[in-house]
Design a protein around this motif. Structure first.
Motif, mmCIF file in Angstrom:
data_model
loop_
_atom_site.group_PDB
_atom_site.id
_atom_site.type_symbol
_atom_site.label_atom_id
_atom_site.label_comp_id
_atom_site.label_asym_id
_atom_site.label_seq_id
_atom_site.Cartn_x
_atom_site.Cartn_y
_atom_site.Cartn_z
ATOM 1 N N ARG A 1 0.805 -1.221 0.000
ATOM 2 C CA ARG A 1 0.000 0.000 0.000
ATOM 3 C C ARG A 1 0.835 1.266 0.000
ATOM 4 N NH1 ARG A 1 -4.208 -0.467 4.779
ATOM 5 N NH2 ARG A 1 -4.747 1.586 3.940
ATOM 6 N N HIS A 2 1.990 1.258 0.683
ATOM 7 C CA HIS A 2 2.677 2.516 0.946
ATOM 8 C C HIS A 2 4.099 2.611 0.385
ATOM 9 C CE1 HIS A 2 -0.655 3.248 3.566
ATOM 10 N NE2 HIS A 2 -0.286 2.344 4.452
ATOM 11 N N SER A 3 4.781 1.501 0.160
ATOM 12 C CA SER A 3 6.233 1.586 -0.032
ATOM 13 C C SER A 3 6.640 1.984 -1.444
ATOM 14 C CB SER A 3 6.880 0.244 0.330
ATOM 15 O OG SER A 3 6.516 -0.747 -0.622
ATOM 16 N N GLY A 4 5.901 1.532 -2.455
ATOM 17 C CA GLY A 4 6.349 1.731 -3.825
ATOM 18 C C GLY A 4 7.600 0.937 -4.132
ATOM 19 N N ALA A 5 7.766 -0.207 -3.464
ATOM 20 C CA ALA A 5 8.986 -1.005 -3.598
ATOM 21 C C ALA A 5 8.895 -1.915 -4.810
ATOM 22 C CB ALA A 5 9.204 -1.832 -2.335
ATOM 23 N N SER A 6 10.069 -2.382 -5.249
ATOM 24 C CA SER A 6 10.146 -3.370 -6.322
ATOM 25 C C SER A 6 10.628 -4.718 -5.803
ATOM 26 C CB SER A 6 11.099 -2.877 -7.424
ATOM 27 O OG SER A 6 12.406 -2.669 -6.889
ATOM 28 N N ARG A 7 11.089 -4.765 -4.571
ATOM 29 C CA ARG A 7 11.586 -6.016 -3.999
ATOM 30 C C ARG A 7 11.271 -6.026 -2.500
ATOM 31 N NH1 ARG A 7 16.254 -8.217 -1.598
ATOM 32 N NH2 ARG A 7 16.827 -10.301 -2.406
ATOM 33 N N CYS A 8 10.866 -7.171 -2.007
ATOM 34 C CA CYS A 8 10.550 -7.332 -0.588
ATOM 35 C C CYS A 8 11.123 -8.662 -0.120
ATOM 36 C CB CYS A 8 9.043 -7.290 -0.335
ATOM 37 S SG CYS A 8 8.567 -7.560 1.393
ATOM 38 N N GLU A 9 11.881 -8.605 0.959
ATOM 39 C CA GLU A 9 12.506 -9.814 1.493
ATOM 40 C C GLU A 9 11.908 -10.132 2.862
ATOM 41 O OE1 GLU A 9 16.841 -11.035 3.260
ATOM 42 O OE2 GLU A 9 16.790 -10.154 1.239
ATOM 43 N N ILE A 10 11.504 -11.378 3.047
ATOM 44 C CA ILE A 10 10.953 -11.858 4.316
ATOM 45 C C ILE A 10 11.866 -12.969 4.811
ATOM 46 C CG2 ILE A 10 8.949 -12.830 5.486
ATOM 47 C CD1 ILE A 10 7.250 -11.819 3.137
ATOM 48 N N ALA A 11 12.462 -12.768 5.979
ATOM 49 C CA ALA A 11 13.417 -13.733 6.522
ATOM 50 C C ALA A 11 12.955 -14.177 7.901
ATOM 51 C CB ALA A 11 14.813 -13.128 6.606
ATOM 52 N N VAL A 12 12.871 -15.491 8.085
ATOM 53 C CA VAL A 12 12.489 -16.076 9.369
ATOM 54 C C VAL A 12 13.633 -16.982 9.808
ATOM 55 C CG1 VAL A 12 10.797 -17.440 10.636
ATOM 56 C CG2 VAL A 12 10.061 -16.026 8.710
ATOM 57 N N SER A 13 14.212 -16.700 10.970
ATOM 58 C CA SER A 13 15.295 -17.527 11.499
ATOM 59 C C SER A 13 14.963 -17.910 12.929
ATOM 60 C CB SER A 13 16.625 -16.765 11.450
ATOM 61 O OG SER A 13 16.551 -15.576 12.215
ATOM 62 N N GLY A 14 14.878 -19.196 13.185
ATOM 63 C CA GLY A 14 14.521 -19.682 14.505
ATOM 64 C C GLY A 14 15.685 -20.341 15.201
ATOM 65 N N GLY A 15 15.726 -20.172 16.531
ATOM 66 C CA GLY A 15 16.746 -20.806 17.339
ATOM 67 C C GLY A 15 16.113 -21.648 18.427
ATOM 68 N N ALA A 16 16.927 -22.034 19.397
ATOM 69 C CA ALA A 16 16.418 -22.874 20.483
ATOM 70 C C ALA A 16 15.498 -22.096 21.405
ATOM 71 C CB ALA A 16 17.596 -23.459 21.275
ATOM 72 N N ASP A 17 15.783 -20.793 21.578
ATOM 73 C CA ASP A 17 15.020 -19.999 22.532
ATOM 74 C C ASP A 17 14.137 -18.948 21.873
ATOM 75 O OD1 ASP A 17 16.200 -21.389 24.617
ATOM 76 O OD2 ASP A 17 17.906 -19.998 24.706
ATOM 77 N N ARG A 18 14.626 -18.329 20.804
ATOM 78 C CA ARG A 18 13.889 -17.220 20.209
ATOM 79 C C ARG A 18 13.847 -17.369 18.700
ATOM 80 N NH1 ARG A 18 13.204 -13.450 24.198
ATOM 81 N NH2 ARG A 18 12.491 -11.846 22.769
ATOM 82 N N ARG B 1 13.276 -14.958 15.057
ATOM 83 C CA ARG B 1 13.335 -13.598 14.533
ATOM 84 C C ARG B 1 12.723 -13.554 13.146
ATOM 85 N NH1 ARG B 1 17.829 -14.617 17.416
ATOM 86 N NH2 ARG B 1 18.437 -13.119 19.043
ATOM 87 N N LEU B 2 11.975 -12.492 12.911
ATOM 88 C CA LEU B 2 11.330 -12.268 11.616
ATOM 89 C C LEU B 2 11.688 -10.860 11.151
ATOM 90 C CD1 LEU B 2 9.237 -12.817 9.312
ATOM 91 C CD2 LEU B 2 7.521 -11.890 10.864
ATOM 92 N N THR B 3 12.127 -10.754 9.898
ATOM 93 C CA THR B 3 12.476 -9.456 9.322
ATOM 94 C C THR B 3 11.799 -9.320 7.973
ATOM 95 O OG1 THR B 3 14.649 -9.540 10.393
ATOM 96 C CG2 THR B 3 14.349 -7.922 8.639
ATOM 97 N N VAL B 4 11.119 -8.191 7.775
ATOM 98 C CA VAL B 4 10.487 -7.874 6.495
ATOM 99 C C VAL B 4 11.056 -6.540 6.044
ATOM 100 C CG1 VAL B 4 8.328 -7.478 5.269
ATOM 101 C CG2 VAL B 4 8.384 -9.090 7.187
ATOM 102 N N THR B 5 11.818 -6.566 4.957
ATOM 103 C CA THR B 5 12.456 -5.352 4.441
ATOM 104 C C THR B 5 12.066 -5.143 2.990
ATOM 105 O OG1 THR B 5 14.436 -6.611 3.854
ATOM 106 C CG2 THR B 5 14.430 -5.543 6.000
ATOM 107 N N ASP B 6 12.038 -3.877 2.580
ATOM 108 C CA ASP B 6 11.754 -3.545 1.184
ATOM 109 C C ASP B 6 12.715 -2.459 0.732
ATOM 110 O OD1 ASP B 6 10.526 -0.789 1.531
ATOM 111 O OD2 ASP B 6 9.136 -1.940 2.768
ATOM 112 N N ASP B 7 12.728 -2.206 -0.558
ATOM 113 C CA ASP B 7 13.603 -1.180 -1.122
ATOM 114 C C ASP B 7 12.815 0.022 -1.585
ATOM 115 O OD1 ASP B 7 12.268 -2.299 -3.206
ATOM 116 O OD2 ASP B 7 14.042 -2.647 -4.466
ATOM 117 N N GLY B 8 11.693 0.286 -0.913
ATOM 118 C CA GLY B 8 10.837 1.392 -1.318
ATOM 119 C C GLY B 8 11.277 2.726 -0.747
ATOM 120 N N THR B 9 10.336 3.660 -0.734
ATOM 121 C CA THR B 9 10.632 5.025 -0.302
ATOM 122 C C THR B 9 10.671 5.160 1.216
ATOM 123 O OG1 THR B 9 8.282 5.592 -0.357
ATOM 124 C CG2 THR B 9 9.562 5.948 -2.372
#
Length: 413
Positions: A324-341, A343-351
């Motif tokens: 809706r807002h970014s105007g991006a051309s690429r979006c990366e979604i990374a999920v990395s799990g460990g024994a205790d925690r 992490r989820l990261t969603v990044t884009d190359d928009g404005t």
């Protein structure tokens, strides 16, 4: 035989009526339980005024001329009654009850009672139980015990001097009136406080449920409507040159609408549990339809349902913002799990813009609250090299960490 038959019919009718009454008792009881509880007004000083009738004997002695110095006795009676009424009406307000003026009025009542009882005795001794009533209404805590025993001892001594051993009855009556009055009024206060606490808890539960439902409704409808808009635009663009691809997009719109109906029903009943895998698949489809290259990376062991549901909400909201807002051309979604925690990261190359408001959105605010409750954290903001990033961190056992505190740094989105 006719008389016997009539008698049997009457007995049978009465048995039927009795059985019907027994069957209706549970229904009537259930209806009675459903009736709202009616709480009457709180007690006031008027509840203690009828006990002043105990002083009618002293008043009669004055008018009958059996009291020496009747003017002094009448003045003492007037002072006692005035102080009693003053204390009685101040006893049902906590601030005025605990004020020094109320304690001074009680002390004045005690002095007047002792003086009148020593001077006249007889029915004048009944002012001690009246003094106990006022003390029981005005005192709480440690002061109640001290005053109760002190008044009982004073009543016993004064009554013993004037009436002999019968004064023990006055001492017992004074102590009993003090403690019983305090117990009844204390119980009434406790009941009202419990009712007020119950109403406050009910109101708080309603507010929390409204907040939960508003968050679910925003996350559900905001994402779903964004998906429908994106796929509708894609179908409109493809309709002129590739009808089959346009029909595929229209079919996706129908599937998304049906799934949204199911999710709304589940959100209303409070049993919705999301799936991170499902949300990642939807994210790929939505981003591709919006001409945004999706990159999904996932590593680590399987997650418990609670953590999957929370991270699914994060993916849903973050991807909706990208579309809706970014105007991006690429979006990366990374999920990395460990024994205790995990992490989820969603990044884009928009404005990195958040739309017209340029401030924290309702969706990210709701997600922040959700993750904080589960002991996680949410960080959202513009990246130094451009674009926007949403980072979520959550304990793997999110349900067990439900009351831990998290760290929140929410940027503009």
């Amino acid at each position: 035989m006719t008389g016997t038959g009539g008698w049997l019919r009457r007995v049978s009718c009465r048995l039927d009526a009795w059985q019907l009454a027994r069957q209706s008792e549970p229904v009537e009881a259930a209806k009675a339980d459903e009736l709202p509880e009616r709480v009457g007004p709180p007690p006031t000083g008027f509840a203690l005024l009828p006990w002043l009738l105990m002083g009618l004997g002293s008043l009669a002695n004055i008018f009958q001329g059996r009291t020496s110095n009747p003017w002094i006795g009448g003045l003492g009676l007037l002072v006692f009654n005035s102080l009693y009424i003053y204390v009685a009406f101040r006893s049902f307000d906590r601030e005025r009850r605990e004020s020094p003026s109320t304690r001074l009025a009680l002390a004045g009542m005690a002095l007047v009672t002792c003086a009148l009882s020593l001077a006249y005795g007889g029915s004048w001794l009944l002012f001690f139980p009246l003094l106990g009533l006022a003390a029981g209404a005005a005192l709480r805590g440690r002061w109640l015990g001290r005053w109760g025993w002190t008044l009982a001892a004073a009543a016993g001594i004064v009554a013993g001097v004037t009436e002999g051993w019968t004064g023990l009855n006055i001492a017992y009556g004074t102590f009993l009136s003090t403690m019983v009055t305090a117990a009844i009024l204390g119980l009434s206060d406790a009941v009202r406080q419990l009712r007020a606490a119950r109403e406050e808890l009910a109101a708080r539960a309603v507010a929390e449920e409204r907040l939960r439902f508003s968050r679910d409704l925003h996350d559900l409808l905001g994402h779903t409507l964004s998906v429908i808009v994106v796929k509708s635009e894609a179908a409109r663009r493809l309709a002129h040159r590739d009808l089959d691809a346009a029909l595929t997009q229209i079919g996706d719109i129908e599937a998304v609408g049906r799934q949204a109906l199911t999710e709304v029903r589940e959100a209303v009943t409070g049993y919705r549990e999301g799936s991170l895998g499902t949300e990642l698949d939807r994210a790929r489809s939505v981003l591709a339809a919006a001409d945004v290259e999706p990159v999904v990376l996932r590593s680590g062991p399987p997650l418990p349902p609670q953590a999957e549901a929370l991270l699914g909400w994060v993916v849903r909201e973050a991807v909706t913002n990208v579309v809706r807002h970014s105007g991006a051309s690429r979006c990366e979604i990374a999920v990395s799990g460990g024994a205790d925690r995990v992490r989820l990261t969603v990044t884009d190359d928009g404005t990195g813009a958040a739309g017209p408001t340029q401030g924290p959105g309702t969706g990210l605010t709701g997600l922040t609250e959700r993750l904080l409750t589960a002991g996680g954290s949410l960080t959202a903001g513009v990246e130094p090299r451009g674009g926007f990033a949403v980072r979520a961190e959550l304990p793997v056992d999110a349900q067990a960490q439900g009351h831990a505190e998290g760290e929140v740094r929410t940027g503009s989105r």
